[in-house]
Design a protein around this motif. Structure first.
Motif, PDB file in Angstrom:
ATOM      1  N   ALA A  42       7.718  -1.626  -4.202  1.00  0.00           N
ATOM      2  CA  ALA A  42       6.667  -2.499  -3.676  1.00  0.00           C
ATOM      3  C   ALA A  42       5.280  -1.898  -3.894  1.00  0.00           C
ATOM      4  O   ALA A  42       4.337  -2.607  -4.241  1.00  0.00           O
ATOM      5  CB  ALA A  42       6.903  -2.766  -2.188  1.00  0.00           C
ATOM      6  N   ALA A  43       5.158  -0.582  -3.692  1.00  0.00           N
ATOM      7  CA  ALA A  43       3.853   0.074  -3.785  1.00  0.00           C
ATOM      8  C   ALA A  43       3.596   0.586  -5.194  1.00  0.00           C
ATOM      9  O   ALA A  43       3.258   1.750  -5.411  1.00  0.00           O
ATOM     10  CB  ALA A  43       3.771   1.203  -2.770  1.00  0.00           C
ATOM     11  N   THR A  44       3.768  -0.283  -6.176  1.00  0.00           N
ATOM     12  CA  THR A  44       3.484   0.037  -7.569  1.00  0.00           C
ATOM     13  C   THR A  44       2.554  -1.022  -8.125  1.00  0.00           C
ATOM     14  O   THR A  44       2.311  -2.056  -7.489  1.00  0.00           O
ATOM     15  CB  THR A  44       4.775   0.070  -8.399  1.00  0.00           C
ATOM     16  OG1 THR A  44       5.347  -1.258  -8.425  1.00  0.00           O
ATOM     17  CG2 THR A  44       5.800   1.038  -7.810  1.00  0.00           C
TER      18      THR A  44
ATOM     19  N   ARG B 178       0.818  -1.221   0.000  1.00  0.00           N
ATOM     20  CA  ARG B 178       0.000   0.000   0.000  1.00  0.00           C
ATOM     21  C   ARG B 178       0.850   1.267   0.000  1.00  0.00           C
ATOM     22  O   ARG B 178       0.320   2.370  -0.155  1.00  0.00           O
ATOM     23  CB  ARG B 178      -0.882   0.034   1.252  1.00  0.00           C
ATOM     24  CG  ARG B 178      -2.028  -0.958   1.283  1.00  0.00           C
ATOM     25  CD  ARG B 178      -2.728  -0.808   2.619  1.00  0.00           C
ATOM     26  NE  ARG B 178      -3.883  -1.675   2.767  1.00  0.00           N
ATOM     27  CZ  ARG B 178      -4.581  -1.802   3.909  1.00  0.00           C
ATOM     28  NH1 ARG B 178      -4.191  -1.106   4.986  1.00  0.00           N
ATOM     29  NH2 ARG B 178      -5.613  -2.594   3.975  1.00  0.00           N
ATOM     30  N   GLY B 179       2.140   1.132   0.223  1.00  0.00           N
ATOM     31  CA  GLY B 179       3.000   2.302   0.349  1.00  0.00           C
ATOM     32  C   GLY B 179       2.857   2.995   1.681  1.00  0.00           C
ATOM     33  O   GLY B 179       3.066   4.206   1.799  1.00  0.00           O
ATOM     34  N   ALA B 180       2.506   2.223   2.715  1.00  0.00           N
ATOM     35  CA  ALA B 180       2.215   2.785   4.029  1.00  0.00           C
ATOM     36  C   ALA B 180       3.198   2.314   5.094  1.00  0.00           C
ATOM     37  O   ALA B 180       2.867   2.293   6.283  1.00  0.00           O
ATOM     38  CB  ALA B 180       0.788   2.406   4.442  1.00  0.00           C
TER      39      ALA B 180
ATOM     40  N   ALA C 157       1.874 -15.319  -1.702  1.00  0.00           N
ATOM     41  CA  ALA C 157       2.296 -14.216  -2.557  1.00  0.00           C
ATOM     42  C   ALA C 157       1.167 -13.206  -2.661  1.00  0.00           C
ATOM     43  O   ALA C 157      -0.008 -13.574  -2.752  1.00  0.00           O
ATOM     44  CB  ALA C 157       2.676 -14.725  -3.945  1.00  0.00           C
ATOM     45  N   TYR C 158       1.541 -11.914  -2.644  1.00  0.00           N
ATOM     46  CA  TYR C 158       0.563 -10.836  -2.653  1.00  0.00           C
ATOM     47  C   TYR C 158       0.881  -9.825  -3.760  1.00  0.00           C
ATOM     48  O   TYR C 158       2.045  -9.597  -4.089  1.00  0.00           O
ATOM     49  CB  TYR C 158       0.587 -10.060  -1.334  1.00  0.00           C
ATOM     50  CG  TYR C 158       0.404 -10.865  -0.062  1.00  0.00           C
ATOM     51  CD1 TYR C 158      -0.854 -10.985   0.530  1.00  0.00           C
ATOM     52  CD2 TYR C 158       1.486 -11.466   0.566  1.00  0.00           C
ATOM     53  CE1 TYR C 158      -1.023 -11.683   1.718  1.00  0.00           C
ATOM     54  CE2 TYR C 158       1.332 -12.162   1.750  1.00  0.00           C
ATOM     55  CZ  TYR C 158       0.066 -12.271   2.322  1.00  0.00           C
ATOM     56  OH  TYR C 158      -0.087 -12.963   3.505  1.00  0.00           O
ATOM     57  N   ARG C 159      -0.195  -9.200  -4.261  1.00  0.00           N
ATOM     58  CA  ARG C 159      -0.061  -8.096  -5.217  1.00  0.00           C
ATOM     59  C   ARG C 159      -1.115  -7.041  -4.882  1.00  0.00           C
ATOM     60  O   ARG C 159      -2.193  -7.392  -4.385  1.00  0.00           O
ATOM     61  CB  ARG C 159      -0.281  -8.572  -6.638  1.00  0.00           C
ATOM     62  CG  ARG C 159       0.982  -9.052  -7.334  1.00  0.00           C
ATOM     63  CD  ARG C 159       0.746  -9.281  -8.806  1.00  0.00           C
ATOM     64  NE  ARG C 159       1.981  -9.209  -9.549  1.00  0.00           N
ATOM     65  CZ  ARG C 159       2.271  -9.994 -10.588  1.00  0.00           C
ATOM     66  NH1 ARG C 159       1.424 -10.901 -10.985  1.00  0.00           N
ATOM     67  NH2 ARG C 159       3.412  -9.842 -11.220  1.00  0.00           N
ATOM     68  N   PRO C 160      -0.861  -5.772  -5.155  1.00  0.00           N
ATOM     69  CA  PRO C 160      -1.915  -4.766  -4.963  1.00  0.00           C
ATOM     70  C   PRO C 160      -3.106  -5.079  -5.846  1.00  0.00           C
ATOM     71  O   PRO C 160      -2.941  -5.486  -7.017  1.00  0.00           O
ATOM     72  CB  PRO C 160      -1.237  -3.452  -5.381  1.00  0.00           C
ATOM     73  CG  PRO C 160       0.225  -3.745  -5.385  1.00  0.00           C
ATOM     74  CD  PRO C 160       0.380  -5.185  -5.679  1.00  0.00           C
ATOM     75  N   ALA C 161      -4.312  -4.892  -5.321  1.00  0.00           N
ATOM     76  CA  ALA C 161      -5.509  -5.180  -6.109  1.00  0.00           C
ATOM     77  C   ALA C 161      -5.698  -4.140  -7.199  1.00  0.00           C
ATOM     78  O   ALA C 161      -6.146  -4.442  -8.303  1.00  0.00           O
ATOM     79  CB  ALA C 161      -6.728  -5.209  -5.212  1.00  0.00           C
ATOM     80  N   GLN C 162      -5.353  -2.906  -6.898  1.00  0.00           N
ATOM     81  CA  GLN C 162      -5.612  -1.831  -7.853  1.00  0.00           C
ATOM     82  C   GLN C 162      -4.690  -0.664  -7.563  1.00  0.00           C
ATOM     83  O   GLN C 162      -4.464  -0.305  -6.425  1.00  0.00           O
ATOM     84  CB  GLN C 162      -7.074  -1.386  -7.733  1.00  0.00           C
ATOM     85  CG  GLN C 162      -7.497  -0.286  -8.681  1.00  0.00           C
ATOM     86  CD  GLN C 162      -8.980  -0.015  -8.572  1.00  0.00           C
ATOM     87  OE1 GLN C 162      -9.795  -0.913  -8.787  1.00  0.00           O
ATOM     88  NE2 GLN C 162      -9.348   1.206  -8.240  1.00  0.00           N
ATOM     89  N   ARG C 163      -4.154  -0.062  -8.631  1.00  0.00           N
ATOM     90  CA  ARG C 163      -3.353   1.144  -8.469  1.00  0.00           C
ATOM     91  C   ARG C 163      -3.766   2.143  -9.537  1.00  0.00           C
ATOM     92  O   ARG C 163      -4.003   1.781 -10.681  1.00  0.00           O
ATOM     93  CB  ARG C 163      -1.851   0.832  -8.609  1.00  0.00           C
ATOM     94  CG  ARG C 163      -1.276   0.207  -7.366  1.00  0.00           C
ATOM     95  CD  ARG C 163      -1.111   1.223  -6.242  1.00  0.00           C
ATOM     96  NE  ARG C 163      -0.570   0.613  -5.034  1.00  0.00           N
ATOM     97  CZ  ARG C 163      -1.308   0.138  -4.032  1.00  0.00           C
ATOM     98  NH1 ARG C 163      -2.629   0.209  -4.097  1.00  0.00           N
ATOM     99  NH2 ARG C 163      -0.759  -0.385  -2.970  1.00  0.00           N
TER     100      ARG C 163
END
Length: 400
Positions: free
Chosen positions: A372-374, A361-363, A394-400
């Motif tokens: 990471a937060a891309t 999340r970039g937090a 393994a994790y990925r951001p859902a939406q950016r």
């Protein structure tokens, strides 16, 4: 894989030295669970199932813990899987959503531990680690307590087989203590020199005290949701997707290899990692940030190889090249890891998930890992419990 699964809320307590804070496990659970629900913007009444992990505690302590959040009559499952308890609760909570059995689940873990090295609770029956211990004693001189003995023995084997040095293991302790300086949730926030790590109390083999995780009190919690739930509640901007997850228990090779490295879970890790990479359509080079099970520095180095970050026997070179810290190819254990953040067994896997969620999340504030937060950010979690189980996610951001 079934339905998509998303982390929508995370929360944890500060990890503390046992007895350092006047609290009990319901207090810990209330704090972490409330934080996770608030982070998700979800009321406890919307949670349909809860999986609650702890290693040391009485039966139905999971209910008593979660009752601090509400009394809604939902299924609450108590989970105990040694040091991988927290991530096992996460695995089960995700499985319920993946299988279409629930839209919103809670994974929560806590531990209230005794000071000092871990001991057995019941001495009138077979110890679950006895087979592993006896097999280790055939390969390396026996010592107590069991956990540092086994992981120290694995380190000795790595040194004998590949020429890895005590300094290379110690550098991992230096790195993780340095990382924890910026983590307000960490039990320890002190930096040490290489000489200080090497010169701290000798435990077993290459392990010194500052390369070993402490006993800790604390709790972590994660709220998981289905894709439909995320859309209905407008959570896509903060949601992190679980794009691969595997749980593996001991394999024939654990005992047949006649290797302490195998006995402490390297083959479980290798097998789980392959599955997760396949599910997520990624490889080690796609990963930006990793939280892995550094119960001892020796296990962090062994896990580099089992995760495919380098070839077998090359872990020491990876350390010397600075490839597992800021400025390197991966940042491993930006939280400080178990060595410095602490290791309340039932909470560890959920604290790892929390850290990686903040990173994507970039937090993560001063701990933030570049990249990471891309939209292309990838995080990897590894949690192991001897006796034995490995959970990798393994994790990925859902939406950016």
């Amino acid at each position: 894989m079934g339905n998509r699964v998303f982390v929508v809320g995370v929360g944890m307590t500060k990890f503390e030295k046992p007895g350092a804070r006047e609290w009990d496990y319901p207090d810990m659970a209330r704090e972490s669970g409330t934080k996770a629900l608030q982070d998700a913007g979800v009321d406890y009444a919307e949670v349909q199932q809860a999986y609650v992990g702890y290693v040391y505690g009485e039966s139905t302590s999971g209910q008593r813990a979660v009752y601090e959040l509400g009394l809604t009559g939902i299924p609450i499952v108590n989970v105990n899987n040694n040091c991988s308890t927290g991530s096992t609760a996460l695995y089960l909570a995700a499985q319920a959503i993946r299988g279409g059995l629930a839209d919103c689940t809670l994974a929560l873990g806590f531990e209230k531990m005794q000071k000092g090295s871990l001991g057995s609770t019941y001495d009138d029956r077979e110890q679950p680690m006895m087979r592993h211990l006896l097999a280790t004693a055939e390969l390396q001189e026996f010592a107590m307590p069991p956990a540092p003995y086994m992981f120290g023995a694995a380190g000795k084997e790595h040194m004998e087989r590949y020429g890895t040095t005590a300094e290379q293991f110690a550098k991992i302790g230096v790195k993780n203590h340095r990382h924890s300086q910026h983590n307000p949730y960490a039990q320890f926030q002190d930096e040490y020199t290489l000489d200080e790590v090497l010169g701290s109390k000798q435990i077993y083999g290459p392990l010194t005290k500052l390369q070993c995780s402490p006993t800790s009190d604390g709790s972590g919690a994660v709220v998981l949701a289905s894709e439909d739930f995320v859309e209905r509640h407008g959570l896509a901007d903060q949601a992190v997707e679980i794009v691969g997850q595997a749980m593996v228990t001991d394999l024939p090779s654990t005992f047949e290899d006649r290797s302490v490295i195998s006995l402490v879970g390297a083959d479980m890790t290798r097998t789980a990692a392959r599955s997760v990479y396949d599910q997520a359509g990624i490889g080690p080079d796609d990963v930006d940030v990793i939280e892995l099970h550094d119960c001892f520095s020796t296990n962090e180095l062994i896990t580099y190889e089992a995760l495919g970050l380098c070839a077998e026997g090359e872990g020491g070179k990876l350390v010397d090249a600075g490839e597992t810290t800021y400025g390197g190819r991966w940042v491993v254990n930006p939280s400080g890891g178990l060595i410095s953040k602490g290791h309340p067994l039932g909470a560890t896997g959920l604290a790892q998930c929390s850290e990686l969620t903040w990173q994507l999340r970039g937090a993560a504030d001063a701990r933030q890992v570049a990249g990471a937060a891309t939209a292309s950010g990838v995080a990897l979690q590894h949690n192991i419990g001897l006796g034995g189980a490995v959970v990798i996610t393994a994790y990925r951001p859902a939406q950016r």
